[in-house]
Design an enzyme around this catalytic site. Structure first.
Site, mmCIF file in Angstrom:
data_model
loop_
_atom_site.group_PDB
_atom_site.id
_atom_site.type_symbol
_atom_site.label_atom_id
_atom_site.label_comp_id
_atom_site.label_asym_id
_atom_site.label_seq_id
_atom_site.Cartn_x
_atom_site.Cartn_y
_atom_site.Cartn_z
ATOM 1 N N ILE A 53 0.825 -1.219 0.000
ATOM 2 C CA ILE A 53 0.000 0.000 0.000
ATOM 3 C C ILE A 53 0.859 1.271 0.000
ATOM 4 O O ILE A 53 0.390 2.335 -0.363
ATOM 5 C CB ILE A 53 -0.959 0.051 1.221
ATOM 6 C CG1 ILE A 53 -0.202 -0.121 2.540
ATOM 7 C CG2 ILE A 53 -2.063 -0.992 1.087
ATOM 8 C CD1 ILE A 53 -1.014 0.220 3.770
ATOM 9 N N PHE A 74 -8.182 -2.750 4.292
ATOM 10 C CA PHE A 74 -7.988 -3.783 5.315
ATOM 11 C C PHE A 74 -6.512 -4.027 5.620
ATOM 12 O O PHE A 74 -6.188 -4.480 6.717
ATOM 13 C CB PHE A 74 -8.533 -5.137 4.825
ATOM 14 C CG PHE A 74 -10.018 -5.191 4.647
ATOM 15 C CD1 PHE A 74 -10.862 -5.360 5.728
ATOM 16 C CD2 PHE A 74 -10.583 -5.100 3.378
ATOM 17 C CE1 PHE A 74 -12.231 -5.433 5.566
ATOM 18 C CE2 PHE A 74 -11.955 -5.176 3.200
ATOM 19 C CZ PHE A 74 -12.780 -5.341 4.293
ATOM 20 N N TYR A 142 -1.071 -2.487 18.809
ATOM 21 C CA TYR A 142 -1.981 -2.718 17.689
ATOM 22 C C TYR A 142 -3.138 -1.713 17.733
ATOM 23 O O TYR A 142 -3.412 -1.006 16.765
ATOM 24 C CB TYR A 142 -2.510 -4.165 17.736
ATOM 25 C CG TYR A 142 -3.662 -4.399 16.796
ATOM 26 C CD1 TYR A 142 -3.479 -4.273 15.415
ATOM 27 C CD2 TYR A 142 -4.937 -4.716 17.272
ATOM 28 C CE1 TYR A 142 -4.532 -4.456 14.541
ATOM 29 C CE2 TYR A 142 -5.992 -4.910 16.403
ATOM 30 C CZ TYR A 142 -5.796 -4.779 15.043
ATOM 31 O OH TYR A 142 -6.839 -4.948 14.188
ATOM 32 N N PHE A 209 -7.607 -19.195 28.615
ATOM 33 C CA PHE A 209 -6.653 -18.215 29.149
ATOM 34 C C PHE A 209 -7.271 -17.400 30.286
ATOM 35 O O PHE A 209 -7.806 -16.321 30.059
ATOM 36 C CB PHE A 209 -6.160 -17.283 28.048
ATOM 37 C CG PHE A 209 -5.360 -17.958 26.965
ATOM 38 C CD1 PHE A 209 -4.729 -19.171 27.194
ATOM 39 C CD2 PHE A 209 -5.243 -17.378 25.704
ATOM 40 C CE1 PHE A 209 -3.988 -19.797 26.187
ATOM 41 C CE2 PHE A 209 -4.499 -17.987 24.700
ATOM 42 C CZ PHE A 209 -3.873 -19.202 24.942
#
Ligand code: UDP
Length: 330
Positions: A53, A74, A142, A209
């Site tokens: 990109i 995306f 993130y 978890f």
């Protein structure tokens, strides 16, 4: 036919959205680096460009050659754990490259963009369900890499007239209903695919978890959204953006949450398999509950989930995993 550039169109959510675009009469054009995507997940007759990109020359060529009018973006890295180990990789791949991509698009006259954002922008939420107006304090790189882009878009809107919608995804899961496309991450870290790989006997057990969270059964609660419903949210966002009836940030979830134990139980019922589970330590960075408030997307985009009962999600994912035990087989 309107040509829509889909960056990351060979990824999990991207490939399902390409199918939805075709069904709705759009012409999707895919740009994917194939670092994590799969060429086989995009039909042969869809124009496909392998590349980055941030490659402005390539992006310019695609926009001109394919007469692109809008973009669904995306392409990104999306592993929370990896982002904590390599924040700089996420700031480069997700934030810096998206900035270059959008800058090129604006210079080519493409102003409409739908952006993949995430519930990880919220961090540890104060209120459940989480409204779009909740504070955004990401607890991993993130989430931060995506939040920076959302915030930059407000400035690009002011300066250049960028028209944008950021969709904050909750937990995407499931597969197209005929099982021909599905989730194939390397390595796989997500709950539902790991449970189904355990059901197939590819793994000995599924680890739970953390069992001491402040939830009724002690395990984390998430809002699982079927990838086809997620794909449809992108189409409705495109239409609303074109009409000028919506912009900004929207949650995409169902408004209902399920615990890890409930997901495992449902998978046992759907698959008829035992699926051994073991209680394991907490995974760092997991909030107790993430459940979307969905009134905004329902009222402004007219979106409503159709395939997102937990049973439907697991049934479709099971069809994919059973028919593709090796994923796309690369
Ligand atoms: N989880 C789990 N065992 C696994 C993988 C995930 O118990 O092997 C839990 C995880 O801690 C979280 C939930 O399942 O509470 C959903 O995790 P996933 O990685 O699928 O999505 P995330 O919420 O991180 O986006």
């Amino acid at each position: 036919m309107e040509s829509i550039l889909v960056s990351g169109g060979a990824g999990y959510i991207g490939s399902h959205t390409v199918v939805a675009l075709l069904e709705k009469g759009y012409k999707p054009v895919v740009l994917d680096s194939l670092v994590t995507g799969h060429r086989q997940s995009v039909a042969k007759d869809v124009p496909f460009f392998q590349g980055d990109i941030a490659d402005s020359q390539l992006v310019r060529k695609i926009v001109e050659q394919e007469q692109i009018s809008a973009v669904i973006h995306f392409a990104a890295r999306s592993l929370v754990g990896e982002s904590a180990e390599k924040p700089d990789l996420y700031f480069e791949e997700n934030t810096a490259k998206t900035n270059r991509f959008v800058s090129t698009l604006l210079h080519c006259g493409v102003k409409r963009i739908i952006f993949s954002s995430t519930a990880a922008t919220y961090g540890i939420p104060e209120d459940i369900p989480i409204p779009e107006t909740a504070p955004t304090v990401p607890i991993n790189p993130y989430g931060f890499s995506k939040l920076m882009i959302e915030q930059s878009f407000a400035w690009l809107e002011k300066a250049y007239g960028l028209e944008w919608i950021a969709l904050r995804y909750f937990n995407a899961a499931g597969a197209v209903l005929d099982g021909s496309l599905g989730e194939n991450h390397q390595p796989e870290t997500h709950l539902i695919p790991l449970i189904l790989k355990t059901a197939l006997g590819q793994r000995k057990e599924i680890g739970i978890f953390g069992t001491d969270y402040s939830t009724p059964d002690g395990t984390c609660i998430r809002d699982y959204i079927h990838v086809l419903d997620l794909a449809m949210a992108h189409i409705l966002a495109l239409e609303a953006l074109a009409k000028g009836t919506a912009k900004g940030v929207y949650n995409v979830g169902t408004g209902s949450g399920y615990s890890v134990k409930e997901v495992i139980e449902t998978a046992r019922r759907v698959t008829g398999r035992t699926i051994p589970a073991v209680e394991s330590p907490r995974r760092p960075g997991d909030p107790d509950r993430l459940v979307a408030k969905v009134e905004k997307i329902e009222s402004l985009l007219g979106w409503t989930p159709r395939f997102s009962s937990l049973e439907q999600i697991i049934e479709s994912a099971w069809a994919w995993h059973r028919s593709h035990p090796k994923g796309y087989g690369e």
